[in-house]
Design a protein around this motif. Structure first.
Motif, PDB file in Angstrom:
ATOM      1  N   THR A   2      65.583  90.681 104.441  1.00  0.00           N
ATOM      2  CA  THR A   2      65.059  91.752 103.607  1.00  0.00           C
ATOM      3  C   THR A   2      65.218  91.474 102.120  1.00  0.00           C
ATOM      4  N   MET A   3      65.649  90.261 101.763  1.00  0.00           N
ATOM      5  CA  MET A   3      65.784  89.948 100.340  1.00  0.00           C
ATOM      6  C   MET A   3      64.432  89.995  99.658  1.00  0.00           C
ATOM      7  N   ARG A   4      64.393  90.541  98.446  1.00  0.00           N
ATOM      8  CA  ARG A   4      63.158  90.563  97.678  1.00  0.00           C
ATOM      9  C   ARG A   4      63.017  89.245  96.953  1.00  0.00           C
ATOM     10  N   ASP A   5      61.892  88.557  97.159  1.00  0.00           N
ATOM     11  CA  ASP A   5      61.690  87.257  96.543  1.00  0.00           C
ATOM     12  C   ASP A   5      61.235  87.367  95.104  1.00  0.00           C
ATOM     13  N   GLU A   6      60.705  88.503  94.699  1.00  0.00           N
ATOM     14  CA  GLU A   6      60.275  88.635  93.314  1.00  0.00           C
ATOM     15  C   GLU A   6      60.402  90.088  92.875  1.00  0.00           C
ATOM     16  N   ASP A 110      68.915  82.651 108.405  1.00  0.00           N
ATOM     17  CA  ASP A 110      68.342  82.145 107.155  1.00  0.00           C
ATOM     18  C   ASP A 110      69.002  80.848 106.726  1.00  0.00           C
ATOM     19  N   VAL A 111      70.311  80.724 107.007  1.00  0.00           N
ATOM     20  CA  VAL A 111      71.080  79.555 106.574  1.00  0.00           C
ATOM     21  C   VAL A 111      71.984  79.134 107.717  1.00  0.00           C
ATOM     22  N   PHE A 112      72.047  77.812 107.958  1.00  0.00           N
ATOM     23  CA  PHE A 112      72.955  77.242 108.959  1.00  0.00           C
ATOM     24  C   PHE A 112      73.796  76.165 108.278  1.00  0.00           C
ATOM     25  N   ILE A 113      75.113  76.408 108.216  1.00  0.00           N
ATOM     26  CA  ILE A 113      76.052  75.477 107.583  1.00  0.00           C
ATOM     27  C   ILE A 113      76.922  74.863 108.673  1.00  0.00           C
ATOM     28  N   LEU A 199      72.057  78.306  97.192  1.00  0.00           N
ATOM     29  CA  LEU A 199      71.388  79.297  96.348  1.00  0.00           C
ATOM     30  C   LEU A 199      70.084  78.738  95.774  1.00  0.00           C
ATOM     31  N   GLN A 200      70.091  77.466  95.341  1.00  0.00           N
ATOM     32  CA  GLN A 200      68.863  76.844  94.859  1.00  0.00           C
ATOM     33  C   GLN A 200      67.810  76.807  95.965  1.00  0.00           C
ATOM     34  N   ALA A 201      68.240  76.495  97.186  1.00  0.00           N
ATOM     35  CA  ALA A 201      67.298  76.440  98.304  1.00  0.00           C
ATOM     36  C   ALA A 201      66.707  77.817  98.592  1.00  0.00           C
ATOM     37  N   LEU A 202      67.511  78.869  98.443  1.00  0.00           N
ATOM     38  CA  LEU A 202      66.996  80.226  98.643  1.00  0.00           C
ATOM     39  C   LEU A 202      65.955  80.573  97.582  1.00  0.00           C
ATOM     40  N   ALA A 204      64.085  78.377  95.984  1.00  0.00           N
ATOM     41  CA  ALA A 204      62.901  77.569  96.296  1.00  0.00           C
ATOM     42  C   ALA A 204      62.129  78.151  97.479  1.00  0.00           C
ATOM     43  N   ARG A 205      62.844  78.687  98.465  1.00  0.00           N
ATOM     44  CA  ARG A 205      62.170  79.288  99.610  1.00  0.00           C
ATOM     45  C   ARG A 205      61.391  80.528  99.196  1.00  0.00           C
ATOM     46  N   GLY A 206      61.907  81.260  98.210  1.00  0.00           N
ATOM     47  CA  GLY A 206      61.179  82.413  97.711  1.00  0.00           C
ATOM     48  C   GLY A 206      59.849  82.025  97.093  1.00  0.00           C
ATOM     49  N   ILE A 207      59.733  80.781  96.635  1.00  0.00           N
ATOM     50  CA  ILE A 207      58.491  80.291  96.042  1.00  0.00           C
ATOM     51  C   ILE A 207      57.585  79.657  97.086  1.00  0.00           C
ATOM     52  N   SER A 208      58.184  78.805  97.946  1.00  0.00           N
ATOM     53  CA  SER A 208      57.376  78.014  98.878  1.00  0.00           C
ATOM     54  C   SER A 208      57.270  78.619 100.265  1.00  0.00           C
ATOM     55  N   GLY A 209      58.237  79.478 100.612  1.00  0.00           N
ATOM     56  CA  GLY A 209      58.265  80.025 101.962  1.00  0.00           C
ATOM     57  C   GLY A 209      58.916  79.099 102.976  1.00  0.00           C
TER      58      GLY A 209
END
Length: 395
Positions: A2-6, A110-113, A199-202, A204-209
Motif C-alpha cells: 500500500t505504499m504510495r509511489d508518488e 516486497d523484499v526477501f533478505i 531503500l534505493q531499490a524500493l 527504483a521500483r516505484g519508477i519502473s514497477g
C-alpha cells in the motif's frame, strides 16, 4: 503493498509530516528475512523501525545470535538490539510443508533478505533469481562474506575475520600490536549498506514497477570504508601507522591521562587553537613559541617531547576539571568514556523495547524525524508468531 509511489501534490508539506509519523514510513511493506547473526538482522531491523512488516524465518533451534550472551535478563544483547519489531516463525526448510509456508509468504513479499552461506538458499529451493522471475516486483537481497564472485566467494566469513582480511586490523591498535575494533563493524557496515540499497531499490521500483537484486558482502562493505588508507597507500605510498588514540598526522590530537586516572582526548586543528591551548589550558605560553612545536609538522616530528609537557600538566588535574578548561578555551575534546560513563552520559536518548524477558531500556536509534524517534515494537520469542503465520499463509 500500500505504499504510495508518488505524491499527488494535493496536500501541504505540513500535512504529510503529520500523516506519516516516524515508524510508519514503510507501513504496508512486507519483508521476509531468512537471517542469522548481525548483518542481515541489522538491515531488516531498520526496515521494521520504519514500519515495515518483517517476518523473520528462524531454524527450529532459532537464530544462533539468541545465544551469543545472556546479559539482558537472560536474553542476548545482540538479539535484543537487532530484532525488535519482527514476527518470528520457526521453519524446518527440509520439510515440504514448511517450505510451502515460506513459498506462500514470499509470494506476497516486497523484499526477501537472506544471509545464508553462498548457494544455500538456492539448494533449499528458493533461488532468488527464480523468485524474481515469478514475482517481478520482488526485491531480493543476499548478504555474504565475500560476494558471489571471486576466489573467496565460498569462504566462511565472520566479523573479526573480515576486519583482518580487509586491512582494518593493520591500521587499528598501537605500535606494539593490532587490535579488534570494539564493535562488529564489518557486520554493521554490511547491514547499513544492505539497508540503503534496499531503500534505493524500493525507489527504483516505484519508477519502473520492477524489483532488483541487491548483493552485499562484509568484505566489500568494509573495503569501501577503507578507501582513505587505500588511496593514501596506492597513490601516495603512505602506509597509515597504528598509533592508538593518537592521530597519525596531527599533534596534539590524542588522549591524555588526568589526575584521577581518567583520560580526555582533545584535538588541535589550527595555529590559533594551538596558541590558545598553550596559554589557557597548559598555562605555558612559552610552549607555543618553542621552535620544536612552531607548526603541525614540527609538532608531529617532536611528538614525544610535546607529549611529555602535556602529560605533566594533565596528570595534576582531574578529568572533569581539565575538560572544563579545554571547553573554556574552545578546544574540541571528548572524555574517554567507560561503560559506566556511557550509561550515565547526559547526551543519551533512550527507548524502551519489550522483550520475552520484559521491558528493556536501550540507547535510541541515531536519527530523529520531526524531533521524534520511532515507536519500537517488541522483540519476539522464537516462533512467537508461528501459529498465526501458518494460519495466515496456509500450512
Amino acid at each position: 503493498m500500500t505504499m504510495r509511489d508518488e505524491d499527488d501534490g494535493t496536500q501541504p508539506a505540513e500535512a504529510h509530516a503529520s500523516d506519516c509519523p516516524p515508524g510508519t514510513e514503510l507501513s504496508g511493506l512486507l519483508v521476509v528475512t531468512l537471517e542469522q547473526a548481525v548483518a542481515a538482522p541489522y538491515a531488516s531491523s531498520r526496515l521494521a523501525d520504519a514500519g515495515a512488516r518483517v517476518i523473520k524465518i528462524e531454524r527450529p533451534e532459532g537464530d544462533f545470535a539468541r545465544r551469543y550472551d545472556t546479559c539482558v535478563d537472560g536474553e542476548s544483547a545482540y538479539f535484543v538490539w537487532l530484532n525488535r519489531g519482527k514476527e518470528s516463525i520457526a521453519l524446518d526448510l527440509r520439510d515440504t510443508g514448511d517450505k510451502a509456508v515460506l513459498a506462500a509468504i514470499l509470494a506476497k513479499a516486497d523484499v526477501f533478505i537472506q544471509n545464508l552461506a553462498p548457494g544455500a538458499v538456492a539448494r533449499l529451493g528458493f533461488d532468488q533469481a527464480e523468485l524474481r522471475a515469478r514475482h517481478p516486483r520482488l526485491i531480493t537481497c543476499a548478504i555474504s562474506g565475500y560476494g558471489d564472485e571471486g576466489p573467496y566467494r565460498d569462504l566462511k566469513a565472520y566479523d573479526l575475520l573480515v576486519q583482518a582480511e580487509s586491512g582494518l586490523s593493520e591500521i587499528t591498535g598501537t605500535p606494539e600490536g593490532r587490535a579488534r575494533t570494539g564493535v562488529s563493524v564489518c557486520d554493521i557496515a554490511a547491514g547499513m549498506t544492505a539497508y540503503q540499497n534496499i531503500l534505493q531499490a524500493l525507489i527504483a521500483r516505484g519508477i519502473s514497477g520492477r524489483g532488483r537484486h541487491v548483493a552485499v558482502s562484509l568484505y566489500h562493505a568494509l573495503a569501501d570504508w577503507m578507501n582513505v588508507p587505500y588511496l593514501q597507500y596506492a597513490y601516495g605510498g603512505v602506509t597509515p601507522q597504528r598509533c592508538g588514540l593518537n592521530h597519525p598526522t596531527i599533534a596534539p590530537y590524542g588522549d591524555y591521562a588526568c589526575a584521577d586516572g581518567k583520560s580526555v582526548l582533545f584535538s588541535i586543528q589550527n595555529e590559533t587553537e594551538w596558541r590558545n591551548f598553550c596559554t589557557q589550558v597548559l598555562y605555558r605560553p612559552d610552549v607555543a613559541a618553542d621552535p620544536r612545536f612552531i607548526n603541525n609538522p614540527a609538532r608531529v616530528r617532536n611528538r614525544p617531547a610535546l607529549d611529555a609537557i602535556i602529560e605533566t600538566v594533565f596528570a595534576a588535574i582531574p578529568r572533569d576539571a581539565m575538560a572544563a578548561r579545554l571547553e573554556a578555551a574552545r578546544i574540541a575534546y571528548g572524555r574517554v568514556s567507560t561503560m559506566a560513563d556511557l550509561r550515565a552520559h547526559p547526551q543519551n536518548r533512550f527507548v524502551t523495547v519489550e522483550t520475552p524477558a520484559g521491558a528493556v531500556t536501550m540507547l535510541a536509534p541515531g536519527a530523529l524525524a520531526d524531533g521524534q524517534s520511532p515507536a519500537l515494537r517488541p522483540v519476539p520469542a522464537l516462533d512467537a508468531h508461528g501459529a498465526a503465520l501458518r494460519r495466515e499463509f496456509g500450512e
